[in-house]
Design a protein around this motif. Structure first.
Motif, mmCIF file in Angstrom:
data_model
loop_
_atom_site.group_PDB
_atom_site.id
_atom_site.type_symbol
_atom_site.label_atom_id
_atom_site.label_comp_id
_atom_site.label_asym_id
_atom_site.label_seq_id
_atom_site.Cartn_x
_atom_site.Cartn_y
_atom_site.Cartn_z
ATOM 1 N N ARG A 15 0.832 -1.218 0.000
ATOM 2 C CA ARG A 15 0.000 0.000 0.000
ATOM 3 C C ARG A 15 0.858 1.257 0.000
ATOM 4 O O ARG A 15 0.485 2.265 -0.578
ATOM 5 N N ASP A 16 2.033 1.209 0.658
ATOM 6 C CA ASP A 16 2.920 2.376 0.664
ATOM 7 C C ASP A 16 3.515 2.619 -0.719
ATOM 8 O O ASP A 16 3.617 3.755 -1.168
ATOM 9 N N ILE A 17 3.894 1.549 -1.393
ATOM 10 C CA ILE A 17 4.399 1.668 -2.761
ATOM 11 C C ILE A 17 3.294 2.185 -3.670
ATOM 12 O O ILE A 17 3.510 3.076 -4.494
ATOM 13 N N ALA A 18 2.089 1.657 -3.502
ATOM 14 C CA ALA A 18 0.942 2.063 -4.320
ATOM 15 C C ALA A 18 0.671 3.556 -4.176
ATOM 16 O O ALA A 18 0.381 4.236 -5.165
ATOM 17 N N ASP A 19 0.756 4.065 -2.960
ATOM 18 C CA ASP A 19 0.544 5.495 -2.738
ATOM 19 C C ASP A 19 1.571 6.335 -3.486
ATOM 20 O O ASP A 19 1.242 7.376 -4.041
ATOM 21 N N GLU A 20 2.816 5.865 -3.512
ATOM 22 C CA GLU A 20 3.896 6.602 -4.171
ATOM 23 C C GLU A 20 3.747 6.640 -5.685
ATOM 24 O O GLU A 20 4.146 7.607 -6.332
ATOM 25 N N ILE A 21 3.206 5.583 -6.264
ATOM 26 C CA ILE A 21 3.131 5.510 -7.733
ATOM 27 C C ILE A 21 1.698 5.614 -8.258
ATOM 28 O O ILE A 21 1.446 5.353 -9.431
ATOM 29 N N ASP A 22 0.770 5.985 -7.384
ATOM 30 C CA ASP A 22 -0.631 6.176 -7.769
ATOM 31 C C ASP A 22 -1.209 4.916 -8.417
ATOM 32 O O ASP A 22 -1.738 4.950 -9.531
ATOM 33 N N GLU A 23 -1.070 3.812 -7.718
ATOM 34 C CA GLU A 23 -1.543 2.504 -8.180
ATOM 35 C C GLU A 23 -2.262 1.836 -7.013
ATOM 36 O O GLU A 23 -2.208 2.321 -5.893
ATOM 37 N N THR A 24 -2.934 0.734 -7.273
ATOM 38 C CA THR A 24 -3.606 0.018 -6.185
ATOM 39 C C THR A 24 -2.618 -0.952 -5.535
ATOM 40 O O THR A 24 -1.702 -1.456 -6.199
ATOM 41 N N PRO A 25 -2.816 -1.247 -4.244
ATOM 42 C CA PRO A 25 -1.954 -2.228 -3.581
ATOM 43 C C PRO A 25 -1.991 -3.598 -4.267
ATOM 44 O O PRO A 25 -0.981 -4.280 -4.362
ATOM 45 N N LYS A 26 -3.152 -3.975 -4.776
ATOM 46 C CA LYS A 26 -3.275 -5.261 -5.463
ATOM 47 C C LYS A 26 -2.409 -5.289 -6.721
ATOM 48 O O LYS A 26 -1.728 -6.279 -6.994
#
Length: 62
Positions: A15-26
């Motif tokens: 989820r932290d990576i997803a927030d950084e790259i504007d993507e979903t955690p899945k």
């Protein structure tokens, strides 16, 4: 992140990576699963599944 993993094991949450790259955690988890087999010199391992999947990233030892 990779530079930090060279020195010591690093734990990353999808989820932290997803927030950084504007993507979903899945979507991040799916990309990381594919990378597990493609990376050389770095171990990428799914570590935990609480509210978000945690990944262990560390330098491969011989």
């Amino acid at each position: 992140m990779v530079q930090q993993a060279d020195c010591e094991p690093t734990y990353l949450k999808a989820r932290d990576i997803a927030d950084e790259i504007d993507e979903t955690p899945k979507a991040v988890a799916q990309h990381l699963q594919r990378l597990q087999n493609e990376l050389t010199g770095i171990t990428l391992e799914q570590w935990g599944r609480s509210k978000s999947v945690t990944w262990l990233v560390q330098e491969e030892t011989e």
